[in-house]
Structures are given as structure tokens and as C-alpha cells.
Design an enzyme around this catalytic site. Structure first.
Site, PDB file in Angstrom:
ATOM      1  N   SER A 266       0.850  -1.182   0.000  1.00 38.26           N
ATOM      2  CA  SER A 266       0.000   0.000   0.000  1.00 38.26           C
ATOM      3  C   SER A 266       0.888   1.234   0.000  1.00 38.26           C
ATOM      4  O   SER A 266       1.966   1.229   0.604  1.00 38.26           O
ATOM      5  CB  SER A 266      -0.879   0.022   1.257  1.00 38.26           C
ATOM      6  OG  SER A 266      -1.690  -1.115   1.339  1.00 38.26           O
TER       7      SER A 266
ATOM      8  N   SER B 234      -3.694   2.002   2.346  1.00 40.89           N
ATOM      9  CA  SER B 234      -3.918   3.392   1.933  1.00 40.89           C
ATOM     10  C   SER B 234      -5.354   3.813   2.190  1.00 40.89           C
ATOM     11  O   SER B 234      -5.620   4.973   2.503  1.00 40.89           O
ATOM     12  CB  SER B 234      -3.580   3.555   0.450  1.00 40.89           C
ATOM     13  OG  SER B 234      -2.249   3.158   0.203  1.00 40.89           O
ATOM     14  N   ALA B 235      -6.275   2.853   2.064  1.00 37.69           N
ATOM     15  CA  ALA B 235      -7.686   3.159   2.318  1.00 37.69           C
ATOM     16  C   ALA B 235      -7.872   3.688   3.735  1.00 37.69           C
ATOM     17  O   ALA B 235      -8.610   4.659   3.958  1.00 37.69           O
ATOM     18  CB  ALA B 235      -8.531   1.903   2.104  1.00 37.69           C
TER      19      ALA B 235
ATOM     20  N   HIS C 156     -10.736  -3.280  -3.205  1.00 34.07           N
ATOM     21  CA  HIS C 156     -10.721  -4.314  -4.244  1.00 34.07           C
ATOM     22  C   HIS C 156     -12.108  -4.457  -4.905  1.00 34.07           C
ATOM     23  O   HIS C 156     -12.876  -3.501  -4.944  1.00 34.07           O
ATOM     24  CB  HIS C 156     -10.208  -5.642  -3.692  1.00 34.07           C
ATOM     25  CG  HIS C 156      -8.801  -5.582  -3.169  1.00 34.07           C
ATOM     26  ND1 HIS C 156      -7.827  -4.782  -3.715  1.00 34.07           N
ATOM     27  CD2 HIS C 156      -8.209  -6.232  -2.126  1.00 34.07           C
ATOM     28  CE1 HIS C 156      -6.705  -4.937  -3.053  1.00 34.07           C
ATOM     29  NE2 HIS C 156      -6.910  -5.803  -2.079  1.00 34.07           N
TER      30      HIS C 156
END
EC number: 4.1.99.29
Length: 275
Positions: free
Chosen positions: A57, A108-109, A146
């Protein structure tokens, strides 16, 4: 040169590496041994450098000083990205009080959602378990990544926040920085450049042989239909994936500039392969 390469059991990663791992795109310089792990496992593995090349990430770059970001192979949303789902619509104030399932603290989310709404109560779980945890009421909401970004309605949930859309508006259209590939810095810039070009050639081969590459990627479909996987792959294997360019690099630097201002990541030196 024999090198270890880590990627996730996700259809977009498989699509990118199709040419490389099947030998359709040969290299005179590298013999690749690939390792498949969930993204958060790869993030954690990279903090104690075990793999020569690995998907991580973008957020993880704050904690892996021994790696350099490759210019190819990145997952960037173009106006879209992670979302937050729940069983019912909520106000932003209600969302801030929720217990939200996240797919890992180094994703990262998670960093982007903190930038969007501030710190919040969360529980970590595998990303594929989040939709059911939301639907069953185990958690109030879920941060979805995803292909489950596309299937939440079939799973009986509703979208309550769009993190990718927020980033797009906040940064005046910079791509959403989600995943990248990194290589051990001590291998040297010449080797890094060679592998970067090799990965770029593999991605381009997949795009030029879409049906075959998608068929290969379907082994990581997790039971999702081909049309959904095709839509997902085409979203996250895009022009910025082939080469991040100035816009991709700027988006990575921007997310860390914002995160440092809010104290969400330590101070560190970002290493990105030169053009």
C-alpha cells in the site's frame, strides 16, 4: 539475477504480472520467484525487508525505508477508490461515531479515510470478510477495497461514503494513490530501472492481450463473475499503472504531505525511482 517478487491474490495484480509470470514477456536479466500474500501481510513483511520486489500500500511507504517505489505497477483510482458501506444511510457525524471495519492499519484506504473524517474507532479484518461483517451487524460500517467496491449492493449493503470521490475533489483531480510496487534500494538504481521496465512491459502485454490476461486473472476472482472482474481490472490497470508519470508521483507526495500535517505518519524520506 534471481529475485523474489510479492503480489496480492487479487485479479488486478495478477493481470499486471501475467506476462512476467507466464514467460510471455521474457527477461534476460531476471529470474522471478513469486510470492502471493494478502496486501496487509505484504505491507508488514516489507517493514523487515524480506522480498526483493513487493506490492505494498502507498501508506506502507512511511514505514519501509529500505525500498524504492517503482514507476510502473501502481494501483491508482481515476476519480474513484475505496468506499464505506453500511446497512443504512448515515450522516457524517453518525459515521464518525461508528465502529468501522478496516482492511489493515497500513492500507492506503485507512489513511485516506482518516484524512477524510479524522480518527475513528475501528477493527481490523481481512478485506473479504468486511461485507458480511457489515451485513450481520458485527460492525457498524466497513471500509471496502478491491472488487468488493463494486459488489456491495449484491451483498446487501449501501454506500455511505466515497473516499475516492472525496480525494478527487480535494486534490483537483489527482489520481487516488492506493497500491504500488517497491524494490530494495540497495539493489541499485540500474537494477531498479531494469526491473521497472520489465514490469511495465508485462503490464503492456496484458493490456494488448486483454482476454488471455483476464482469463489468467480469474484464478483470483474469489467467486465473482467475469464481467465484474473485467470492470475492476480495467478500473485499476490504467494509464497511471503503466507509468505513474508526474500526476501519480504528485498524488503520492500529496497524501504524505497531508498525513504528516495531521500527525498520521512519521517524518520520513520518500524514495521514488527516477524517470
Amino acid at each position: 539475477m534471481e529475485i523474489s517478487v510479492g503480489h496480492t491474490p487479487d485479479s488486478d495484480d495478477a493481470f499486471m504480472f501475467y506476462g512476467m509470470f507466464t514467460g510471455k514477456v521474457p527477461s534476460p536479466d531476471f529470474k522471478v520467484n513469486h510470492v502471493i500474500e494478502d496486501i496487509e501481510k505484504l505491507n508488514r513483511k516489507a517493514t523487515d525487508p524480506q522480498l526483493d520486489v513487493t506490492a505494498v500500500s502507498v501508506h506502507a511507504c512511511a514505514y519501509i525505508p529500505g525500498y524504492t517505489i517503482l514507476r510502473s505497477g501502481g494501483s491508482f483510482g481515476i476519480g474513484y477508490g475505496p468506499i464505506v458501506t453500511a446497512r443504512k444511510q448515515m450522516s457524517i457525524d453518525e459515521i464518525k461515531k461508528c465502529k468501522i471495519a478496516i482492511p489493515g492499519k497500513m492500507t492506503s484506504a485507512f489513511l485516506l479515510l482518516q484524512l477524510m473524517i479524522g480518527k475513528f474507532d475501528y477493527v481490523e479484518m481481512n478485506f473479504s470478510d468486511i461485507p458480511e461483517a457489515v451485513k450481520s451487524g458485527k460492525v457498524d460500517a466497513g471500509l471496502v477495497i478491491h472488487e468488493t467496491q463494486l459488489s456491495y449492493e449484491q451483498e446487501g449493503n449501501v454506500k455511505i461514503l466515497d473516499v475516492g470521490e472525496w480525494w478527487d475533489k480535494t486534490t483537483n483531480g489527482l489520481p487516488v494513490p492506493l497500491g504500488i510496487n517497491v524494490m530494495k534500494t540497495d539493489l541499485g538504481m540500474e537494477t531498479i530501472h531494469k526491473f521497472d521496465k520489465y514490469l511495465q512491459a508485462s503490464i503492456e502485454y496484458g493490456l494488448e492481450n486483454m482476454d488471455d490476461a483476464l482469463e489468467y486473472a480469474m484464478q483470483y476472482s474469489r467467486g465473482k463473475p467475469r464481467d465484474l472482474i473485467e470492470k475492476f481490472v480495467k478500473m485499476y490497470v490504467n494509464k497511471v499503472t503503466v507509468n505513474m508519470g508526474d500526476a501519480g508521483e504528485e498524488s503520492i507526495r500529496k497524501v504524505f504531505e497531508m498525513a504528516k500535517e495531521k500527525g498520521l505518519v512519521p517524518d520520513f524520506e520518500l524514495s521514488i525511482a527516477t524517470k
